[in-house]
Design a protein around this motif. Structure first.
Motif, mmCIF file in Angstrom:
data_model
loop_
_atom_site.group_PDB
_atom_site.id
_atom_site.type_symbol
_atom_site.label_atom_id
_atom_site.label_comp_id
_atom_site.label_asym_id
_atom_site.label_seq_id
_atom_site.Cartn_x
_atom_site.Cartn_y
_atom_site.Cartn_z
ATOM 1 N N THR A 90 23.809 51.970 -2.192
ATOM 2 C CA THR A 90 22.775 52.993 -2.097
ATOM 3 C C THR A 90 22.046 52.897 -0.761
ATOM 4 N N ALA A 91 22.029 54.007 -0.027
ATOM 5 C CA ALA A 91 21.415 54.035 1.301
ATOM 6 C C ALA A 91 21.515 55.443 1.864
ATOM 7 N N ALA A 92 20.812 55.657 2.971
ATOM 8 C CA ALA A 92 21.052 56.855 3.768
ATOM 9 C C ALA A 92 22.196 56.540 4.715
ATOM 10 N N TYR A 93 23.192 57.394 4.752
ATOM 11 C CA TYR A 93 24.371 57.192 5.583
ATOM 12 C C TYR A 93 24.286 58.106 6.806
ATOM 13 N N TYR A 94 24.466 57.500 7.964
ATOM 14 C CA TYR A 94 24.347 58.216 9.226
ATOM 15 C C TYR A 94 25.672 58.189 9.986
ATOM 16 N N CYS A 95 26.014 59.310 10.555
ATOM 17 C CA CYS A 95 27.183 59.435 11.408
ATOM 18 C C CYS A 95 26.763 59.213 12.861
ATOM 19 N N LYS A 96 27.616 58.549 13.626
ATOM 20 C CA LYS A 96 27.338 58.325 15.033
ATOM 21 C C LYS A 96 28.565 58.633 15.870
ATOM 22 N N LEU A 97 28.335 59.227 17.025
ATOM 23 C CA LEU A 97 29.392 59.427 18.019
ATOM 24 C C LEU A 97 28.964 58.718 19.293
ATOM 25 N N HIS A 98 29.883 57.937 19.842
ATOM 26 C CA HIS A 98 29.633 57.215 21.087
ATOM 27 C C HIS A 98 30.665 57.663 22.111
ATOM 28 N N GLN A 99 30.179 58.072 23.297
ATOM 29 C CA GLN A 99 31.113 58.414 24.361
ATOM 30 C C GLN A 99 30.521 58.023 25.697
ATOM 31 N N LEU A 100 31.418 57.890 26.676
ATOM 32 C CA LEU A 100 31.011 57.423 27.994
ATOM 33 C C LEU A 100 30.790 58.581 28.952
ATOM 34 N N TYR A 101 29.733 58.492 29.718
ATOM 35 C CA TYR A 101 29.473 59.380 30.851
ATOM 36 C C TYR A 101 29.632 58.504 32.092
ATOM 37 N N GLY A 102 30.847 58.507 32.667
ATOM 38 C CA GLY A 102 31.144 57.554 33.727
ATOM 39 C C GLY A 102 31.197 56.167 33.119
ATOM 40 N N THR A 103 30.287 55.277 33.526
ATOM 41 C CA THR A 103 30.231 53.924 32.973
ATOM 42 C C THR A 103 29.070 53.752 32.004
ATOM 43 N N THR A 104 28.364 54.809 31.708
ATOM 44 C CA THR A 104 27.194 54.748 30.827
ATOM 45 C C THR A 104 27.522 55.329 29.469
ATOM 46 N N GLY A 105 27.363 54.517 28.428
ATOM 47 C CA GLY A 105 27.611 54.982 27.083
ATOM 48 C C GLY A 105 26.388 55.660 26.503
ATOM 49 N N ARG A 106 26.644 56.640 25.636
ATOM 50 C CA ARG A 106 25.537 57.339 24.986
ATOM 51 C C ARG A 106 25.878 57.548 23.525
ATOM 52 N N ASP A 107 24.903 57.336 22.664
ATOM 53 C CA ASP A 107 25.075 57.507 21.228
ATOM 54 C C ASP A 107 24.372 58.767 20.741
ATOM 55 N N TYR A 108 25.031 59.449 19.836
ATOM 56 C CA TYR A 108 24.452 60.605 19.155
ATOM 57 C C TYR A 108 24.487 60.332 17.652
ATOM 58 N N TRP A 109 23.416 60.717 16.956
ATOM 59 C CA TRP A 109 23.291 60.454 15.522
ATOM 60 C C TRP A 109 23.100 61.749 14.746
ATOM 61 N N GLY A 110 23.646 61.736 13.530
ATOM 62 C CA GLY A 110 23.376 62.818 12.613
ATOM 63 C C GLY A 110 22.053 62.604 11.909
ATOM 64 N N GLN A 111 21.709 63.539 11.044
ATOM 65 C CA GLN A 111 20.409 63.490 10.371
ATOM 66 C C GLN A 111 20.429 62.592 9.145
ATOM 67 N N GLY A 112 21.608 62.203 8.700
ATOM 68 C CA GLY A 112 21.740 61.325 7.544
ATOM 69 C C GLY A 112 21.972 62.077 6.255
ATOM 70 N N THR A 113 22.693 61.435 5.352
ATOM 71 C CA THR A 113 22.926 61.978 4.022
ATOM 72 C C THR A 113 22.726 60.843 3.012
ATOM 73 N N GLN A 114 22.030 61.125 1.931
ATOM 74 C CA GLN A 114 21.673 60.094 0.969
ATOM 75 C C GLN A 114 22.800 59.861 -0.025
ATOM 76 N N VAL A 115 23.111 58.588 -0.237
ATOM 77 C CA VAL A 115 24.056 58.170 -1.271
ATOM 78 C C VAL A 115 23.297 57.266 -2.233
ATOM 79 N N THR A 116 23.295 57.641 -3.509
ATOM 80 C CA THR A 116 22.622 56.856 -4.528
ATOM 81 C C THR A 116 23.621 56.504 -5.621
ATOM 82 N N VAL A 117 23.742 55.204 -5.897
ATOM 83 C CA VAL A 117 24.691 54.726 -6.900
ATOM 84 C C VAL A 117 23.891 54.105 -8.035
#
Length: 119
Positions: A90-117
């Motif tokens: 049980t938690a909020a689940y977040y998606c992430k995308l990581h990609q490089l801009y030259g030699t600098t990495g950048r992360d993008y996150w989703g808003q999250g979706t709740q999973v309850t067990v």
């Protein structure tokens, strides 16, 4: 810019299954890593699973054998099939995308979706 939209969360009984999806839009580079993280109330955000554009996969020990990550590169979408769910998942689940801009990495996150067990 990159936007991530997750879907598929919900309430499920212990032992049940859910499938999460995350679609990325915007400027997506061919080489990137997408993944799922989760955060329970009062706890830090932890890795669940990641997958590169080439298909290299990494799982947290706690989900190995129960969760499966996959992706559709043509759709810039990543999935998380969760089987054998436990109350501790049980938690909020977040998606992430990581990609490089030259030699600098950048992360993008989703808003999250709740999973309850429930037990």
């Amino acid at each position: 810019q990159v936007q991530l939209v997750e879907s598929g969360g919900g309430l499920v009984q212990a032992g049940g299954s859910l499938r999460l999806s995350c679609a990325a839009t915007g400027t997506i580079f061919a080489i990137n890593t997408m993944g799922w993280y989760r955060q329970a109330p009062g706890k830090q955000r932890d890795l669940v699973a990641t997958i590169t554009n080439a298909g290299s996969i990494n799982y947290a020990n706690s989900v190995k054998g129960r969760f499966t990550i996959s992706r559709d590169n043509a759709k810039n979408t990543v999935y998380l099939q969760m089987n054998g769910l436990k109350p501790e998942d049980t938690a909020a689940y977040y998606c992430k995308l990581h990609q490089l801009y030259g030699t600098t990495g950048r992360d993008y996150w989703g808003q999250g979706t709740q999973v309850t067990v429930s037990s």
